[in-house]
Design a protein around this motif. Sequence first.
Motif, PDB file in Angstrom:
ATOM      1  N   ASP A  20       0.820  -1.217   0.000  1.00 21.20           N
ATOM      2  CA  ASP A  20       0.000   0.000   0.000  1.00 21.20           C
ATOM      3  C   ASP A  20       0.849   1.260   0.000  1.00 21.20           C
ATOM      4  O   ASP A  20       1.886   1.314   0.675  1.00 21.20           O
ATOM      5  CB  ASP A  20      -0.915   0.037   1.227  1.00 21.20           C
ATOM      6  N   ASN A  21       0.409   2.272  -0.737  1.00 22.19           N
ATOM      7  CA  ASN A  21       1.075   3.576  -0.689  1.00 22.19           C
ATOM      8  C   ASN A  21       0.236   4.587   0.098  1.00 22.19           C
ATOM      9  O   ASN A  21       0.518   5.777   0.077  1.00 22.19           O
ATOM     10  CB  ASN A  21       1.426   4.091  -2.085  1.00 22.19           C
ATOM     11  N   VAL A  22      -0.811   4.103   0.772  1.00 19.97           N
ATOM     12  CA  VAL A  22      -1.574   4.929   1.699  1.00 19.97           C
ATOM     13  C   VAL A  22      -1.706   4.200   3.036  1.00 19.97           C
ATOM     14  O   VAL A  22      -1.656   2.980   3.094  1.00 19.97           O
ATOM     15  CB  VAL A  22      -2.994   5.283   1.164  1.00 19.97           C
ATOM     16  N   LEU A  23      -1.852   5.002   4.088  1.00 23.92           N
ATOM     17  CA  LEU A  23      -2.112   4.506   5.432  1.00 23.92           C
ATOM     18  C   LEU A  23      -3.501   4.972   5.814  1.00 23.92           C
ATOM     19  O   LEU A  23      -3.995   5.960   5.280  1.00 23.92           O
ATOM     20  CB  LEU A  23      -1.069   5.065   6.409  1.00 23.92           C
ATOM     21  N   VAL A  24      -4.138   4.287   6.752  1.00 19.65           N
ATOM     22  CA  VAL A  24      -5.512   4.607   7.138  1.00 19.65           C
ATOM     23  C   VAL A  24      -5.530   5.105   8.581  1.00 19.65           C
ATOM     24  O   VAL A  24      -4.927   4.482   9.470  1.00 19.65           O
ATOM     25  CB  VAL A  24      -6.415   3.364   6.982  1.00 19.65           C
ATOM     26  N   ALA A  25      -6.224   6.204   8.823  1.00 20.14           N
ATOM     27  CA  ALA A  25      -6.342   6.767  10.172  1.00 20.14           C
ATOM     28  C   ALA A  25      -7.259   5.881  11.019  1.00 20.14           C
ATOM     29  O   ALA A  25      -8.360   5.531  10.588  1.00 20.14           O
ATOM     30  CB  ALA A  25      -6.887   8.193  10.112  1.00 20.14           C
TER      31      ALA A  25
END
Length: 110
Positions: A20-25
């Motif tokens: 993944d190139n995004v992280l989730v809050a």
Amino acid sequence: MPPMTDQPITAGLLRLAVEDNVLVATGPLVPGATAINGGGEMHLREAVTLGHKVAARPIAKGEKILKYGVSIGSATEDIAAGQHVHVHNMQSDYTPTHVLNETATGGRDA
């Protein structure tokens, strides 16, 4: 199944898949240093709310946005690491926004 723990869960960022190139809050977050679940930290550039995405690294315009290890859309502009990733800087590759708007208003795609 991971073992249960008595440790409180604190808001931070979660990587759902290694590619993944995004992280989730995992909760509401304010700008600044933010812990990443599993280790490390990220400098968050702006406030985000629960479930929103943050760039884990710089993402170039046109690059695929990867969440859960799969593409969920493409960047519509260059996105800096730690920047909020949402409809203002990405688009779905599957459902164009204009179709959703036309459907909601009874347009030709309804």
